[in-house]
Enzyme design. Structure first.
Site, short mmCIF file in Angstrom:
data_model
loop_
_atom_site.label_atom_id
_atom_site.label_comp_id
_atom_site.label_asym_id
_atom_site.label_seq_id
_atom_site.Cartn_x
_atom_site.Cartn_y
_atom_site.Cartn_z
N HIS A 232 10.22 2.70 -49.02
CA HIS A 232 11.18 3.62 -48.35
C HIS A 232 10.97 5.02 -48.20
O HIS A 232 11.13 5.66 -47.14
CB HIS A 232 12.65 3.01 -48.98
CG HIS A 232 13.56 3.67 -47.97
ND1 HIS A 232 14.18 2.76 -46.90
CD2 HIS A 232 14.58 4.48 -47.99
CE1 HIS A 232 15.09 3.41 -46.36
NE2 HIS A 232 15.34 4.62 -46.86
N HIS B 44 13.66 14.28 -46.28
CA HIS B 44 13.46 14.76 -47.48
C HIS B 44 12.31 15.61 -47.72
O HIS B 44 12.03 16.48 -48.76
CB HIS B 44 12.85 13.39 -48.32
CG HIS B 44 14.06 12.42 -48.34
ND1 HIS B 44 15.35 12.42 -49.08
CD2 HIS B 44 14.35 10.93 -47.74
CE1 HIS B 44 16.24 11.58 -48.83
NE2 HIS B 44 15.59 10.70 -48.04
N GLU C 117 12.25 9.95 -42.88
CA GLU C 117 11.89 10.41 -44.36
C GLU C 117 11.30 11.70 -44.46
O GLU C 117 11.60 12.24 -45.37
CB GLU C 117 10.96 9.44 -44.95
CG GLU C 117 11.58 7.88 -45.04
CD GLU C 117 12.60 8.18 -46.11
OE1 GLU C 117 12.64 8.39 -47.17
OE2 GLU C 117 13.77 7.66 -45.51
#
Length: 412
Positions: free
Chosen positions: A91, A153, A149
Site C-alpha cells: 500500500h 507521503h 502515495e
C-alpha cells in the site's frame, strides 16, 4: 561549511553504551560543501536514529524529520481480489511523526501526475513490472494509487527533496528512489510467506487467534506489528514500524514496536482466500431498524463541550445556522469532507477550510464516538471561543489554548 551545533546522542539499545559527544563538523571533516549539501549518500555514520535525538539535527538531507517513524503498510484484498493469491499487496511507505501523528500533501511543488511516465523515462521497466504485480489499487487503476502515495507521503519526506541530490542529477530521480525504496522494503517483509510458514494460510473454514498472528509476524520482523481486521473479522492490513538512520534512500531501517494496538478480535480471525468470496447476506429484516446509510454520512460539526458549530467555510461560529457537512468514503481510505461551499482541507495556515477550488484531503471518522480527526490528531484547537458575529478558525492538533473533539451530529 555551515555551522551545526553539537549533538548529544544516546546510542540505541543495540550499542548499549554511555552517551557520547560529537559534532557533525568532525564527522564530515574533509568533505566539500558541495558534497555535504548535495550528495545524499554522504551522511555521517554516527547520526542518530530518528525520534531518538536529544537536540535538533540541522541537515534535513540526512535526518528524516518530522516524519521519523516509517511505516511499511500491506493489504490483503479479497473483495474484490487483487494481486497474487499468495501475496499481500503493497500500500505505501508512510512517514509518521514520532507521536503517531502525520503530515500529508506537504509540498505541492513536488506533486506528480504520472508515475509510469517518470519511471519509463528512467528505463525502470523491471520496477514497473513489480509495481504492476503487487502495488495494486482495488478499483483497477494502479497508476492513481502510485501517484496518490507519492503526492500524499513522498512530498513529506525531507531526505528525498531534489535539493539533497547532486546538481547534475537528472530531474525526478528522487521520485524514482521513492518507488524503489517502497518496493525494496516491501520485498524484505514477505507477510504471506511468514504466516504460511507457521500454518496460517487462507481458508474458508479455519480461523486464527490474534496472538498467533501477531507472534508469527513479530518473530520474523523482530518487533510487535500492527494488524487490522475488517467488519467480517478478517485480517486485511499489516503495518511494520521503523526508525531510520540516515536518508530514505540509503539509510538503515530499524524495526520498532507498533505505535498502535492491533484492531482485531482475540480469536476467530478469518484469513479469507482471494477467490469466490461472497459477503454474508444481511439478516436484519426489522423495518424499525434504519437501513445502513452506505458510504455517505451527513451531519453538523460541533466542537464538543463548546457553544456553536462550524459554518460552511469551516470556521467556528456561535450566532448563525450550522452548516451541513457530508462525509464521503475517499478512494484510498478515510473520508473526504464537503460543505455547501465545496470540499474541505487543512490550508497552508493549518486551518480547516472549505471552498469551491479545494482539492479534498483525507480525514478519519470514528463512527463509535462520532469524532472527525485529521493526520492522527484526535483533538482540534482554536485561539479563542467565538463571540458575537466573529468567526474563529480551528486547527487539528493542540496548537491553540482551546482544545476539543470535533463531533459530527448525524442528520437524516
Amino acid at each position: 561549511m555551515k555551522k551545526i551545533s553539537p549533538l548529544l546522542v544516546s546510542l540505541t539499545a543495540e550499542a548499549a553504551l554511555l552517551p557520547i559527544q560529537f559534532t557533525l563538523q568532525d564527522t564530515l571533516k574533509g568533505l566539500s560543501t558541495d558534497i555535504w549539501a548535495n550528495e545524499i549518500k554522504q551522511c555521517p555514520i554516527d547520526i542518530p536514529f530518528t525520534c531518538t535525538n536529544t537536540t535538533e539535527i540541522k541537515n534535513s538531507c540526512c535526518f528524516e524529520y518530522p516524519g521519523g517513524v516509517l511505516l511499511q503498510t500491506q493489504f490483503w484484498d479479497y473483495y474484490p481480489p487483487i494481486g497474487p493469491d499468495d501475496m499481500f499487496t503493497l500500500h505505501g511507505l508512510w512517514p509518521d511523526r514520532c507521536d503517531g501523528q502525520y503530515d500529508q500533501f506537504c509540498d505541492s511543488s513536488m506533486e506528480i501526475e504520472s508515475a509510469t511516465k517518470i519511471l519509463e523515462s528512467f528505463g525502470e521497466t523491471e520496477l514497473l513490472a513489480k509495481m504492476s504485480k503487487f502495488w495494486k489499487n482495488f478499483n483497477g487503476n494502479d497508476e492513481s494509487l502510485w501517484v496518490h502515495e507519492f503526492n500524499k507521503h513522498g512530498t513529506c519526506m525531507t531526505t528525498i527533496k531534489e535539493s539533497c541530490y547532486p546538481k547534475d542529477t537528472k530531474p525526478n530521480q528522487n521520485i524514482v528512489d521513492f518507488y524503489k525504496k517502497s518496493v525494496e522494503l516491501f520485498e524484505e517483509l514477505p507477510t504471506y510467506e511468514w504466516l504460511a510458514e507457521n500454518g496460517i494460510i487462507p481458508s474458508n473454514e479455519q480461523t486464527y487467534a490474534k496472538q498467533q498472528i501477531e507472534d508469527t509476524l513479530s518473530a520474523r520482523f523482530g518487533q510487535p506489528v500492527f494488524i487490522k481486521c475488517n467488519r467480517y473479522n478478517a485480517i486485511q492490513e499489516v503495518w511494520y514500524f521503523h526508525h531510520l538512520r540516515g536518508s530514505i534512500v540509503e539509510g538503515y531501517y530499524q524495526p520498532i514496536p507498533a505505535l498502535l494496538e492491533s484492531q482485531c478480535p482475540e480469536s476467530g480471525i478469518k484469513f479469507i482466500p482471494k477467490k469466490n468470496f461472497k459477503p454474508p447476506t444481511p439478516t436484519n429484516t426489522d423495518p424499525s431498524v434504519p437501513a445502513p446509510t452506505g458510504k455517505v454520512i451527513r451531519g453538523v460539526l460541533k466542537p464538543e463541550g463548546q457553544p456553536g458549530c462550524l459554518i460552511s467555510n469551516g470556521h467556528w461560529y456561535i450566532s448563525g445556522i450550522c452548516a451541513k457537512f457530508t462525509l464521503v468514503k475517499a478512494e484510498f481510505g478515510g473520508y473526504n469532507v464537503k460543505s455547501s461551499k465545496g470540499y474541505c482541507k487543512i490550508n497552508n495556515y493549518g486551518d480547516f477550510f472549505c471552498g469551491s477550488s479545494v482539492s479534498p484531503m483525507q480525514f478519519a471518522y470514528d463512527k463509535e464516538k462520532g469524532f472527525l480527526t485529521f493526520g492522527g490528531k484526535t483533538k482540534w484547537s482554536a485561539e479563542k471561543v467565538p463571540r458575537g458575529f466573529n468567526q474563529v478558525p480551528i486547527s487539528p492538533g493542540y496548537d491553540g489554548p482551546i482544545e476539543f473533539h470535533l463531533k459530527l451530529d448525524l442528520q437524516k
